[in-house]
Design an enzyme around this catalytic site. Structure first.
Site, PDB file in Angstrom:
ATOM      1  N   GLU A 136     -49.861  -5.693  57.747  1.00 16.58           N
ATOM      2  CA  GLU A 136     -49.802  -5.093  56.417  1.00 16.58           C
ATOM      3  C   GLU A 136     -50.516  -3.748  56.450  1.00 16.58           C
ATOM      4  O   GLU A 136     -51.093  -3.363  57.467  1.00 16.58           O
ATOM      5  CB  GLU A 136     -50.423  -6.028  55.367  1.00 16.58           C
ATOM      6  CG  GLU A 136     -49.614  -7.294  55.144  1.00 16.58           C
ATOM      7  CD  GLU A 136     -50.194  -8.192  54.063  1.00 16.58           C
ATOM      8  OE1 GLU A 136     -51.269  -7.852  53.518  1.00 16.58           O
ATOM      9  OE2 GLU A 136     -49.593  -9.225  53.767  1.00 16.58           O
ATOM     10  N   HIS A 260     -52.197  -1.955  42.779  1.00 14.49           N
ATOM     11  CA  HIS A 260     -51.204  -2.255  43.808  1.00 14.49           C
ATOM     12  C   HIS A 260     -50.024  -1.308  43.641  1.00 14.49           C
ATOM     13  O   HIS A 260     -49.507  -1.132  42.542  1.00 14.49           O
ATOM     14  CB  HIS A 260     -50.735  -3.711  43.704  1.00 14.49           C
ATOM     15  CG  HIS A 260     -50.060  -4.199  44.938  1.00 14.49           C
ATOM     16  ND1 HIS A 260     -48.803  -3.781  45.306  1.00 14.49           N
ATOM     17  CD2 HIS A 260     -50.473  -5.046  45.904  1.00 14.49           C
ATOM     18  CE1 HIS A 260     -48.467  -4.366  46.442  1.00 14.49           C
ATOM     19  NE2 HIS A 260     -49.468  -5.129  46.828  1.00 14.49           N
ATOM     20  N   ARG A 309     -53.747   0.976  50.473  1.00 14.49           N
ATOM     21  CA  ARG A 309     -53.110   0.855  49.162  1.00 14.49           C
ATOM     22  C   ARG A 309     -53.450   2.000  48.210  1.00 14.49           C
ATOM     23  O   ARG A 309     -52.606   2.432  47.416  1.00 14.49           O
ATOM     24  CB  ARG A 309     -53.497  -0.479  48.518  1.00 14.49           C
ATOM     25  CG  ARG A 309     -52.818  -1.654  49.175  1.00 14.49           C
ATOM     26  CD  ARG A 309     -53.265  -2.962  48.571  1.00 14.49           C
ATOM     27  NE  ARG A 309     -52.558  -4.077  49.184  1.00 14.49           N
ATOM     28  CZ  ARG A 309     -52.811  -5.354  48.909  1.00 14.49           C
ATOM     29  NH1 ARG A 309     -53.741  -5.649  48.035  1.00 14.49           N
ATOM     30  NH2 ARG A 309     -52.129  -6.310  49.503  1.00 14.49           N
ATOM     31  N   HIS A 370     -54.495  -4.533  40.289  1.00 18.27           N
ATOM     32  CA  HIS A 370     -54.268  -5.678  41.172  1.00 18.27           C
ATOM     33  C   HIS A 370     -55.552  -6.374  41.605  1.00 18.27           C
ATOM     34  O   HIS A 370     -55.619  -7.596  41.611  1.00 18.27           O
ATOM     35  CB  HIS A 370     -53.497  -5.215  42.413  1.00 18.27           C
ATOM     36  CG  HIS A 370     -53.243  -6.295  43.414  1.00 18.27           C
ATOM     37  ND1 HIS A 370     -52.574  -7.463  43.083  1.00 18.27           N
ATOM     38  CD2 HIS A 370     -53.549  -6.398  44.740  1.00 18.27           C
ATOM     39  CE1 HIS A 370     -52.479  -8.231  44.157  1.00 18.27           C
ATOM     40  NE2 HIS A 370     -53.077  -7.621  45.159  1.00 18.27           N
ATOM     41  N   ARG A 405     -60.074  -2.318  49.083  1.00 18.40           N
ATOM     42  CA  ARG A 405     -59.887  -3.532  49.872  1.00 18.40           C
ATOM     43  C   ARG A 405     -58.731  -3.382  50.859  1.00 18.40           C
ATOM     44  O   ARG A 405     -57.634  -2.978  50.492  1.00 18.40           O
ATOM     45  CB  ARG A 405     -59.606  -4.715  48.950  1.00 18.40           C
ATOM     46  CG  ARG A 405     -59.246  -6.006  49.672  1.00 18.40           C
ATOM     47  CD  ARG A 405     -59.013  -7.120  48.681  1.00 18.40           C
ATOM     48  NE  ARG A 405     -57.811  -6.927  47.892  1.00 18.40           N
ATOM     49  CZ  ARG A 405     -56.615  -7.426  48.205  1.00 18.40           C
ATOM     50  NH1 ARG A 405     -56.446  -8.109  49.318  1.00 18.40           N
ATOM     51  NH2 ARG A 405     -55.586  -7.225  47.410  1.00 18.40           N
TER      52      ARG A 405
END
Length: 567
Positions: A136, A260, A309, A370, A405
């Protein structure tokens, strides 16, 4: 001390307005929340202290963990290493991670994931029989374990809840569902000694009561409903964050809110919990296009769609401004229909329910709130600044996430630090360091915000400390939040005496949640105003670059009178 310009520090109540408790129960430890962190803490404590109380706001399976699609990150591949996982986490965190906390995460993570398997969690497997691993955003190795294709959180929650259900009859554990924790109780010395809670149901656990214990573990999840649009469930109203603040705990990194980048866009005016299109879809090769069909991420970052992100979300927001659009498109058609249906069964099915066939058409997406990287500041054992009060999972600020994160580190953080907190509590209860104290009346007044104000508060938060911030916008948000009435309970009292006040609301669940939302929005806004730079999940249009002088944590706390101190 950093003051937020000329606004001056706000004053917040240190108690929720609520009826006096009608019943009392006791335990050695209380765990609040039933996501991966809360369930892990309760299971670890069950065999290590005489009695543990697990309190959850809804049903056991209603925590945020259920909604986690992508997976859980850990260096499980022989070609991977904790050192490599550490490097990726620090890079995503924008220079404000706690390296020691990250080292704990990545070093202990693989063993904790294997323990999950031993507890019954079934992960997807590779052709050779081992756990299948994917990649990811922000990761430079395949280290994301997943279950059911895109239903990892649901499988982990299922396995842990099954473990809890198997021991429900054990006298050493009690599970209280449909219980909203109102406040953390504190002694005259300021130590945590239990909670007040409101239980919806019948019998001795009905209504407002109190639970007393030597230790309280907050595992209440995030703050998503502070915003107008979020991927978080409706229960994510920042209850644990606000309760810890009122109890005197130090909060940190509040301004680092992760939006997000690929949340399903369902049209203007949409609010509430929105469907998430997992990062793993981009991990498998899906690309982002603007509404002119132009792929824009390769020009933004070397990792293109797999950039961290915050980078992707901010790039989308800028692209929206440049094209005058309200969404971009996630195109996965080239991956093939068979692959998409097998790898992402939940996502493809949910999109079909909404009339979108991801195998045949690009999916409209836009950023939405998110994850919250900040929360209750803790040490490496989950201890907060308040003696006896612990925080684990998203409600905690361990220093693992820093400014942003890294994908799929959240489930791992909840797992690793819940395990550590439970063992620390058990040790300190056994040696007498943690003892159950007597609650004392706390100074600082009480508050109740009408539930009718929630949508206004959410709009203020979305426009102020949203994806792109500025001093003017944050000051305006702070001023508007300060104008929200917080004395609705007094209005009810005056009305009963025949003296109308204009604001009438009874102490009840929607009002308590809205009060928490208001307090979280207030302290988040002031933390964002204090940080005059851009870093990770905090982007200031008036200070668009990171400033090395700001490679530090912003903390907030209330003094005895409820005045906010921003440092």
């Amino acid at each position: 001390m950093t003051r937020t310009d000329l606004l001056g520090p706000p004053r917040l109540a240190r108690n929720l307005a609520a009826p006096d408790p009608g019943w009392t129960t006791t335990a050695d430890a209380i765990v609040v929340g039933s996501g991966i962190a809360g369930l892990t803490a309760a299971l670890e404590l069950r065999t290590r202290v005489p009695r543990v109380l697990l309190v959850t706001k809804g049903q056991l399976l209603s925590g945020s963990t259920v909604w986690a699609q992508g997976g859980i990150a850990a260096a499980l591949d022989p070609d991977d290493s904790p050192a490599a996982h550490l490097a990726d986490t620090l890079a995503a965190g924008g220079g404000v991670c706690d390296p020691e906390a990250v080292e704990v995460l990545v070093t202990e993570g693989p063993a904790r994931v294997r323990e999950l398997v031993a507890r019954g969690a079934v992960f997807d497997t590779a052709p050779g029989g081992g756990i299948a691993l994917t990649r990811e955003g922000g990761h430079h190795a395949d280290r994301i374990a997943h279950a059911g294709g895109d239903a990892t959180g649901a499988e982990i929650a299922r396995a842990l809840v099954a473990q809890i259900e198997a021991v429900r009859s054990d006298p050493g554990i009690e599970v209280v569902e449909n219980a909203l924790v109102l406040d953390v109780l504190t002694t005259a010395d300021g130590a945590a000694c239990g909670v007040t809670l409101h239980v919806r149901g019948t019998g001795s656990r009905d209504g407002v009561g109190r639970a007393l214990a030597a230790a309280v573990v907050l595992a209440t999840g995030g703050i998503g409903q502070t915003y107008r649009s979020s991927t978080n469930p409706a229960a994510a109203t920042g209850d644990g964050t606000a309760a810890a603040l009122r109890a005197g705990a130090v909060l940190g990194d509040l301004e680092f809110v992760q939006f997000h980048p690929t949340v399903l866009w369902l049209g203007t005016g949409t609010k509430g919990q929105l469907p998430l299109i997992s990062e793993a879809v981009r991990g498998e090769g899906a690309v982002l296009l603007d509404t002119d069909g132009v792929r824009f991420m390769p020009a933004v970052h070397p990792m293109a769609e797999l950039a961290p992100r915050d980078v992707v979300a901010h790039a989308i927001v800028r692209r929206l401004a440049a094209t005058g659009s309200d969404h971009v498109l996630l195109d996965a058609r080239h991956l093939g229909a068979a692959f998409l249906r097998a790898r992402f069964p939940s996502i493809t099915a949910r999109l079909l329910e909404l009339g979108i066939d991801v195998t045949e058409e690009p999916v409209p997406v836009a950023p939405a709130q998110h994850y919250h990287s900040g929360g209750v500041v803790t040490d490496l054992h989950g201890r907060s600044s308040v003696e006896g009060l612990y925080a684990v999972g998203e409600v905690a600020c361990t220093g693992v996430h820093g400014a942003n994160r890294l994908a799929s580190n959240s489930l791992l953080e909840g797992l690793v630090f819940a395990h550590r907190a439970a063992h620390d509590i058990a040790s300190r209860v056994a040696d007498g360091t943690l003892r159950r104290g007597e609650p004392a009346v706390r100074s600082g007044g009480s508050a109740l915000v009408p539930a009718a104000a929630r949508s206004r508060i959410q709009s203020i938060a979305s426009a102020g400390p949203g994806p792109i911030r500025s001093a003017d916008g944050l000051r305006h948000a702070a001023t508007r939040l300060a104008a929200v009435r917080t004395d609705a309970h007094r209005g009810s009292t005056l009305a009963a005496a025949g003296m109308p006040s204009g604001v009438v609301a009874e102490p009840q669940a929607a009002e308590w949640e809205t009060t928490n939302v208001h307090q979280v929005a207030t302290v988040l806004t002031h933390a964002a105003l204090a940080r005059t730079e851009s870093r990770g999940g905090h982007y200031r249009a008036d200070f668009p670059a990171p400033d090395p002088a700001w490679a530090r944590r912003v903390t907030v706390a209330l003094d005895a009178d409820g005045v906010l101190d921003v440092r």
